[in-house]
Each structure stands twice: as C-alpha cells, then as structure tokens.
Design an enzyme around this catalytic site. Sequence first.
Site, short mmCIF file in Angstrom:
data_model
loop_
_atom_site.label_atom_id
_atom_site.label_comp_id
_atom_site.label_asym_id
_atom_site.label_seq_id
_atom_site.Cartn_x
_atom_site.Cartn_y
_atom_site.Cartn_z
N GLY A 6 -16.02 13.40 -4.27
CA GLY A 6 -16.15 12.93 -5.65
C GLY A 6 -17.28 13.64 -6.38
O GLY A 6 -17.91 14.56 -5.84
N ASP A 27 -12.68 11.11 2.57
CA ASP A 27 -12.25 10.95 1.19
C ASP A 27 -10.74 10.89 1.14
O ASP A 27 -10.08 11.65 1.86
CB ASP A 27 -12.78 12.13 0.34
CG ASP A 27 -12.85 11.80 -1.13
OD1 ASP A 27 -11.80 11.45 -1.71
OD2 ASP A 27 -13.96 11.88 -1.71
N TYR A 145 -14.66 -6.00 -11.49
CA TYR A 145 -15.32 -4.84 -10.87
C TYR A 145 -16.79 -5.17 -10.58
O TYR A 145 -17.28 -4.93 -9.47
CB TYR A 145 -15.20 -3.64 -11.82
CG TYR A 145 -15.96 -2.42 -11.39
CD1 TYR A 145 -15.68 -1.78 -10.19
CD2 TYR A 145 -16.96 -1.89 -12.19
CE1 TYR A 145 -16.36 -0.65 -9.80
CE2 TYR A 145 -17.65 -0.75 -11.82
CZ TYR A 145 -17.36 -0.14 -10.62
OH TYR A 145 -18.05 0.97 -10.23
#
Length: 336
Positions: A6, A27, A145
Amino acid sequence: VTGGAGFVGSHLVEHLLSLGDEVVVLDDLSTGSTRNLAGVADHPRLEMVHGSILNPQTVRSAMVSCDRVFHLAAAVGVKLIVEQPLRGLRINIHGTENVLTAAIERQASVLLVSTSEVYGKNTADRLREDSDRVLGDPLLSRWTYAGAKGIDEAFAKAYCDQEGLDVSIVRLFNTVGPRQTGRYGMVFPNLVGQALRGQPLTVFGDGLQTRCFSAVEDVVPAMERIERDPRARGEAYNLGGAREISILDLAREIIRTLDSRSEIVLVPYEQAYAPGFEDMRRRVPDNTKANGLVGYEPQTPLTTTIMRVAADLLSRERLGSDAMPLAGAGAFRGVV
Ligand code: UDP
C-alpha cells in the site's frame, strides 16, 4: 509488513530494507499494488506473500520467520468504507485479530497502525492520545470505521495486558505523499491530479474544514522507532502534521504551487458522498508524546509534498497506470 504494497506500507518496506532488515510483505493487493514496490521488487531481503489477513493460516505462515510485525493491512479511505462497510468491518476487526493472535504464537512484537478517525468529531485544539472520542450514529458507516479501529486498539491493549503481546499503536493523521491514490477519496492526490489536468478542484462542503497533513517520509521513520522502543509497549502515539490548513486553502496552495489554471468548485457533501454523510470539521494532533519518545517532528513543508505528489502522478500517467485520481466532481458522484 501487512499491507506492505500500500501507500504507507511500501514506504515503510523501503525504509526497513534500508536499515538492513529482512522483510516479508503480506498483501491481498486489493487497494495496494506491486507497482508501489517496483523500486525494491528484486531486493534479496524482500519476500512478497499475496494473501489476505482474513485467512489465519496465511497470516501464520507469512509470519513464520518474523520477529517484528507492522500491521498496516486495512480497509482504508472514507469513500471505500462508506461504499463497502461490511468488508471494512471484516478486514479491520477479524483480520486484525488474526494478526495479533499469530504474533502471540510467534512471540513477535507488533506495531498496530491506527487512525485519527478514532477521535471522531472531537474538534479539540490538539487531540491528545487520551482525548475523548466523539462518534456519531453507528449505523453511519463512517462511524462504523472509527468504531472498528477503536476495537482494534482495544484488542491490542487487551492482548498486551492479558496475554503478554508486545504491541504499540500509532494513530496516523492524513498522511500524504507519492503513491497515495485518489481512487478511494483521499483529498490530496485527488486535488493535485485535478490541478495537473486543468480540471476544477472539487472541495467538499464549505471547504473550511481543516486537517494537518503529514508527509509519509516524516511518519515512516517514527513508526519504526516507536515499534523498536520498549517504552512504547501498550501505548498509543499520534503521528500528524504540524500545520492546520482548511481544504479550501489546500486547494489554493496546490493551484499556486503547480501554477495551474484550474478553478475551485464547492461540491455539497450529499453529492460527494451519500445523504447523511458527516465530516470532521477539524482534526489537529498533539504530537508531544511521539516527540518525547522518538523525537518525532514533522519537517517536510506542504509545498514540497505537493510537488512530490505531482511528480509521482505524472510519472505514473506516463507509465500508463490506471492509478490516477478521479477526474472530478461528476465522476466522483457517479461512483457514489
Ligand atoms: N475532500 C474534498 N475533496 C475531495 C476529497 C475530499 O474536499 O476531492 C474533503 C473531505 O470531505 C474532508 C477532507 O477533504 O473534509 C479530507 O478528506 P480525506 O478523505 O482525504 O481524509 P479524512 O476525511 O479521513 O480526513
């Protein structure tokens, strides 16, 4: 490094390699990209594992030779979270617990990378690590979130206190720099991309909401030092920028720095996101704790970051990448 392909993860991987570490990246390449690691792809001390933190066995085997774990894999970006709340909850809660339990088995230390979103709507002048969290309705996905990342931190602390996990936490505040994509709604690459293309810069709401942007090259070495410091065990640290700026002023500074002909348009929140979306008016970190521990001090001026991000977007465009920021308000509305 979970999430090592990322934006922040790839900078961290390069940093760890430069320090002489052997690095394993785990990942799932959902929002990350191997392109982010192109500069170190053939490095003899780098191993890439393509897999999800949702699979406990994958996590265990990726971690088999690791003594330090940097956990960055997460569902990120306000736009993505609002669109796919279930995915965000699963990755951020179940995925994180898989990483923490595998680290206990392995007796590895962990840096849990959390977010300033946990403070929610608290507009305090300088948020300290022990500041109150002010969250809205849990049925709105933005607060889901923030809730999930708060649970992650609570898990980390509980595993530390009850099962001896050597874990520390950092809360990142609007980290920006090369390789960040505008695809998931992040303002910085989005506005820089628009300015480069001569398109209107889409500023949401009245543009007077503020943020403190921090440069990835300032934040990453601090993350590594915090992870290594035994005094950080069981503690959380803010890592943010020093300068508070409104999004409208950010747009102006981007236009000025890049000498762009673009205009600025104000886009109502309900058009940019979904109806009922709530933004943070202000988010200002107190970095004193990380400064005291590892000497963290944001150095990079905003204009330098604007130029670096612009150069990065231009080079990716030349390479024919599809990772360019969204085109403008119309395209953004279309997606949401
Ligand atoms: N924003 C904006 N234009 C965009 C994307 C975002 O004005 O094209 C605003 C967004 O509403 C928020 C701020 O910029 O007020 C920062 O948004 P971002 O998603 O980058 O980070 P966060 O909201 O998590 O701070």
